[in-house]
Design an enzyme around this catalytic site. Structure first.
Site, short mmCIF file in Angstrom:
data_model
loop_
_atom_site.label_atom_id
_atom_site.label_comp_id
_atom_site.label_asym_id
_atom_site.label_seq_id
_atom_site.Cartn_x
_atom_site.Cartn_y
_atom_site.Cartn_z
N SER A 4 -5.10 5.17 5.72
CA SER A 4 -4.06 4.26 6.18
C SER A 4 -4.12 4.15 7.69
O SER A 4 -4.57 5.06 8.38
CB SER A 4 -2.69 4.79 5.76
OG SER A 4 -1.67 4.22 6.53
N GLU A 54 -6.80 4.91 -0.06
CA GLU A 54 -6.36 5.47 1.21
C GLU A 54 -5.86 6.89 0.99
O GLU A 54 -5.14 7.16 0.03
CB GLU A 54 -5.24 4.63 1.82
CG GLU A 54 -5.72 3.30 2.35
CD GLU A 54 -4.63 2.50 3.03
OE1 GLU A 54 -4.97 1.49 3.65
OE2 GLU A 54 -3.44 2.90 2.94
N CYS A 70 0.81 -8.16 4.82
CA CYS A 70 0.46 -6.75 4.69
C CYS A 70 -1.03 -6.49 4.54
O CYS A 70 -1.85 -7.39 4.63
CB CYS A 70 1.29 -6.12 3.58
SG CYS A 70 3.04 -5.98 4.07
N ASP A 71 -1.36 -5.23 4.24
CA ASP A 71 -2.67 -4.65 4.52
C ASP A 71 -3.87 -5.42 3.99
O ASP A 71 -4.83 -5.66 4.71
CB ASP A 71 -2.72 -3.22 3.98
CG ASP A 71 -1.78 -2.28 4.71
OD1 ASP A 71 -0.84 -2.77 5.33
OD2 ASP A 71 -1.99 -1.07 4.66
N LYS A 72 -3.88 -5.77 2.72
CA LYS A 72 -5.04 -6.46 2.15
C LYS A 72 -4.80 -7.95 1.99
O LYS A 72 -5.74 -8.71 1.74
CB LYS A 72 -5.40 -5.85 0.78
CG LYS A 72 -5.57 -4.36 0.77
CD LYS A 72 -6.53 -3.88 1.85
CE LYS A 72 -6.56 -2.37 1.94
NZ LYS A 72 -5.29 -1.75 2.32
N ASP A 121 0.82 -1.22 0.00
CA ASP A 121 0.00 0.00 0.00
C ASP A 121 0.85 1.27 0.00
O ASP A 121 0.43 2.29 -0.54
CB ASP A 121 -0.94 -0.01 1.21
CG ASP A 121 -2.20 -0.80 0.93
OD1 ASP A 121 -2.18 -1.66 0.03
OD2 ASP A 121 -3.22 -0.60 1.63
#
Length: 553
Positions: free
Chosen positions: A469, A443, A119-121, A78
């Site tokens: 974020s 984001e 990580c994020d997703k 991201d």
């Protein structure tokens, strides 16, 4: 075993032949077939070390009596995708990852899964797959990055790069210092060092019981992380033999526990989307947006990590990690099974008080705040709700009234902020960035960081139908629903309209009379979709609203 459908009987001669082509022996084919879904990537710092973790997971599976198979899945960083067209693909990639795990596991009739993620997703996508497949499953998160160091000061990615860019534009730091920070802020492998989305999701995954105790905070490059990978490999074979499937662990209790942990840590607002999407996948409809706010009023904020505070994930790890926070929450958490074979209560009891650093993990009677880190706001501007990370808002900005300055994209807002065209007392409105309107619900880290870096975080607020974020701080309200693309009130704001944000009373109001809003609504024409084909075209057609997690139907 499920895999018997592809390896037993005379009619499966062709299937066995293809397995033998991979180098398997007859003995190894008789064992449980365990998939290692790995999101290794040379592109993503949180994933560059996963080849080594794959080896340790493989060793553990072999030691436990299983046969491992590594297969790959995409990963988007991201931070690299931020602030340009690439961020539109980040949230939709969550569904792509879930679909990828499902397709490979079902296509090859695997008996169990180890999901190697970070990580994020990627972690939320893996969790959606675990819920959907309902196989014996264990998650290994890759671990946080060490803090950077510059001139004796510890650094983290968001504050010392994105916010530093804003300070540079304001003239507070030189180009030489900016270049030094970008070189030193991220010293190696691992997820970004604060309580941003990746680390928050790792903490919630452990809390839900899908990772072994200690996994979430064990540092990416540590020997402990390798040992956890190995033990996870061994344990998945036991889970297959016990027939302990994912939905015995993922349920309403574990989702509520995850929300409570998120609130006590002051985690990323992105977790609201991910928990709601997971609830949709599981069919646990009691977990709603309203549940976050209901629990937020009961769960105290116990740990102050970046972006709201000055501590890093490594500090939480050495303070006792997630088991220590679980012990602190005590009866506020519900008892439930975990992949370790222990229950939540057993994990809590195993933590010695002497091993908990109470300077970092506060007690229930000495919290940073009596309320949790996330608040859900409602009002004429967000009838279906909006989300704010209240743990990262300064006390004097918890109530704010200002005049709207409107932008129909992140890029327009960023241009105005960095060129000092935003006045104190403004509410920056960034719209048409929702799930369908964006598309992809980008984001807004670049503009929020620029606001902080330019010293405006105590003078302006920012609202959006996009998202933030985990590194965002300040009075930034996201997930405003309905989104602008679907004619939500955020689309009807005019330049100069007054907006009231009242976090303690959970209100967000557009101070325009109803008759005027009705007139504006009649005049509103939705813009054409920005994409008609490909992943984003499909996402525009299929994305659920944010109140249901913004996953694809």
């Amino acid at each position: 075993m499920k895999s018997e459908i592809v390896k037993k009987g005379p009619d499966r001669c062709p299937h066995r032949s293809l397995f033998f082509a991979t180098g398997l022996t007859r003995e190894s084919l008789d064992r449980p077939l365990i998939g290692i879904a790995s999101s290794f990537s040379d592109l993503v710092p949180g994933h560059i070390h996963m080849r080594e973790l794959e080896r340790f997971i493989e060793r553990g599976i072999e030691a436990g009596g299983g046969t491992p198979f590594v297969f790959g899945l995409p990963a988007i960083c991201d931070g690299i995708a931020m602030g340009h067209e690439g961020m539109r693909f980040s949230l939709p990639s969550r569904d792509v990852i879930a679909d990828g795990v499902e397709a490979v596991a079902q296509g090859h009739a695997l008996d169990g899964l180890v999901l190697l993620t970070n990580c994020d997703k990627i972690t939320p996508g893996m969790l959606l797959a675990a819920a959907r497949l309902n196989l014996p499953t264990i998650v290994v998160t890759g671990g946080p990055m060490l803090s950077g160091v510059y001139r004796g000061r510890r650094l983290s990615f968001v504050r010392d790069t994105f916010e530093a860019a804003g300070r540079y534009h304001k003239g507070e730091i030189s180009l030489e210092e900016l270049e030094a920070l970008e070189m030193e802020a991220c010293p190696g492998a691992g997820s970004c060092q604060g309580l941003y989305t990746a680390n928050t999701m790792a903490c919630l995954t452990e809390t839900m019981g899908l990772s072994l105790p200690g996994c979430a905070t064990a540092l990416a490059m540590s020997a402990q992380k390798r040992r956890i990978a190995y033990e996870s490999g061994k344990r998945i074979v036991e889970l297959v033999k016990e027939n302990t499937v994912a939905r015995e662990i993922l349920n309403e209790k574990s989702l509520r526990n995850a929300i409570k942990m998120d609130l006590s840590l002051g985690g990323s607002t992105n977790t609201v989307l991910h928990i709601l999407a997971l609830a949709q996948e599981l069919g646990v409809f009691a977990i709603s947006l309203a549940a976050f706010d209901e629990l937020s009023r009961k769960i105290p904020h116990l740990v102050m990590l970046r972006p709201g505070g000055e501590l890093f994930l490594e500090d939480l790890h050495f303070a006792g990690g997630i088991p220590a926070v679980e012990k602190t929450l005590g009866e506020l958490l519900e008892d439930n099974l975990t992949v370790s074979g222990k229950t939540v209560r057993e994990i809590q009891k195993a933590v010695e008080e002497a091993d908990v650093d109470r300077e970092i993990i506060r007690t229930l009677d000495n919290p940073h705040s009596p309320e949790g880190g996330i608040a859900v706001l409602y009002g004429s501007l967000a009838p279906d709700g909006a989300v704010v990370k209240q743990s990262a808002v300064e006390p004097e900005m918890m109530v704010f009234r200002g005049k709207a300055i409107c932008f129909d994209s992140e890029e327009e807002a960023m241009e105005a902020i960095t060129h000092q065209k935003v006045s104190p007392g403004s509410v920056i409105v960034i719209r048409f960035e929702g799930p369908k309107g964006g598309p992809g619900m980008r984001e807004m880290l670049a503009p929020t960081s620029a606001v902080v870096g330019m010293g405006l975080s105590k003078e302006v607020a920012l609202i959006t139908d996009g998202r933030f974020s985990g590194g965002t701080r300040g009075p930034c309200i996201g997930h405003i629903a309905p989104e602008a693309f679907e004619g939500g009130p955020i689309a009807l704001i005019h330049e100069g309209d007054e907006i009231l944000i009242d976090i303690p009373h959970r209100q967000i109001e557009l101070l325009v009379n109803k008759e005027e809003l009705e007139r504006r609504k009649k005049d509103f024409t939705p813009p054409p979709p920005k994409y008609k084909t490909g992943l984003l075209g499909r996402y525009i057609k299929l994305a659920r609203p944010t109140s249901q997690g913004a996953s694809m139907e």
